[in-house]
Design a protein around this motif. Sequence first.
Motif, PDB file in Angstrom:
ATOM      1  N   LYS A  34       0.825  -1.206   0.000  1.00 46.17           N
ATOM      2  CA  LYS A  34       0.000   0.000   0.000  1.00 46.17           C
ATOM      3  C   LYS A  34       0.860   1.258   0.000  1.00 46.17           C
ATOM      4  O   LYS A  34       1.961   1.282   0.549  1.00 46.17           O
ATOM      5  CB  LYS A  34      -0.931   0.009   1.220  1.00 46.17           C
ATOM      6  N   GLU A  35       0.334   2.299  -0.618  1.00 44.43           N
ATOM      7  CA  GLU A  35       1.078   3.552  -0.712  1.00 44.43           C
ATOM      8  C   GLU A  35       1.106   4.291   0.619  1.00 44.43           C
ATOM      9  O   GLU A  35       2.150   4.750   1.073  1.00 44.43           O
ATOM     10  CB  GLU A  35       0.458   4.451  -1.780  1.00 44.43           C
ATOM     11  N   LYS A  36      -0.066   4.440   1.250  1.00 45.29           N
ATOM     12  CA  LYS A  36      -0.135   5.119   2.543  1.00 45.29           C
ATOM     13  C   LYS A  36      -1.168   4.409   3.408  1.00 45.29           C
ATOM     14  O   LYS A  36      -2.309   4.222   3.004  1.00 45.29           O
ATOM     15  CB  LYS A  36      -0.497   6.590   2.394  1.00 45.29           C
ATOM     16  N   ASN A  69       5.481   4.074   5.281  1.00 46.81           N
ATOM     17  CA  ASN A  69       4.188   4.398   4.659  1.00 46.81           C
ATOM     18  C   ASN A  69       3.034   4.267   5.654  1.00 46.81           C
ATOM     19  O   ASN A  69       1.882   4.440   5.290  1.00 46.81           O
ATOM     20  CB  ASN A  69       3.934   3.520   3.438  1.00 46.81           C
ATOM     21  N   GLU A 135      -6.030  11.073   2.801  1.00 48.85           N
ATOM     22  CA  GLU A 135      -4.766  10.927   2.087  1.00 48.85           C
ATOM     23  C   GLU A 135      -4.298   9.476   1.973  1.00 48.85           C
ATOM     24  O   GLU A 135      -3.338   9.192   1.274  1.00 48.85           O
ATOM     25  CB  GLU A 135      -3.673  11.749   2.783  1.00 48.85           C
ATOM     26  N   CYS A 136      -4.949   8.550   2.673  1.00 47.67           N
ATOM     27  CA  CYS A 136      -4.457   7.163   2.692  1.00 47.67           C
ATOM     28  C   CYS A 136      -5.309   6.257   1.806  1.00 47.67           C
ATOM     29  O   CYS A 136      -6.404   6.616   1.399  1.00 47.67           O
ATOM     30  CB  CYS A 136      -4.433   6.638   4.125  1.00 47.67           C
ATOM     31  N   ASP A 137      -4.752   5.098   1.495  1.00 53.44           N
ATOM     32  CA  ASP A 137      -5.519   4.120   0.722  1.00 53.44           C
ATOM     33  C   ASP A 137      -5.930   2.915   1.563  1.00 53.44           C
ATOM     34  O   ASP A 137      -6.669   2.060   1.102  1.00 53.44           O
ATOM     35  CB  ASP A 137      -4.765   3.677  -0.540  1.00 53.44           C
ATOM     36  N   THR A 138      -5.460   2.865   2.811  1.00 50.68           N
ATOM     37  CA  THR A 138      -5.820   1.783   3.724  1.00 50.68           C
ATOM     38  C   THR A 138      -5.911   2.345   5.134  1.00 50.68           C
ATOM     39  O   THR A 138      -5.051   3.131   5.550  1.00 50.68           O
ATOM     40  CB  THR A 138      -4.758   0.664   3.692  1.00 50.68           C
TER      41      THR A 138
END
Length: 160
Positions: A34-36, A69, A135-138
């Motif tokens: 995951k990115e963030k 991250n 701002e996060c993806d998870t």
Amino acid sequence: MPDYLKLFEDIVQSNNSELYKEKLLSAIEHLKTKEKVLFLTTSNRWEGDKETPKSTLLAEFIKSNVGDNVEIVDVSKLNIYCCEGNVSKAEGNNCGVKDSVLKDKEKNPTEQHRCWCSINNKSDELWKVSKELFECDTVVFFASIRWGQANSYYQRLIER
């Protein structure tokens, strides 16, 4: 030895230890893709107690294995007001409408934080969660279960 390493050792030595270890390592590998990632910890202790809650130790352990991250926000340290009930007013649902946008570019750069409670209570800090959340993806929640229910910090966060 950091407290979270002791916790991990305890998990590994407990019943079904291989199953727990396998699931934890699988989650860590997944989060690395995951990115963030946002970890929201909600467990608390009396302010004079220096012990770190186990769920917070678990979040720190996972972060130490995933990398930079991951952002951890300790919800129990934030001033988050109770929901004002604007979803069930006599004139209808007034919750999350455009008029309820928090008009502060530092606190709400995406203009997606829409909550009358944040406007009506200047010291409300829910924006610290929503700013990271947008701002996060998870997102992963860490909560204590007390008397068969999630603790009050978790409940307040979810209601808002």
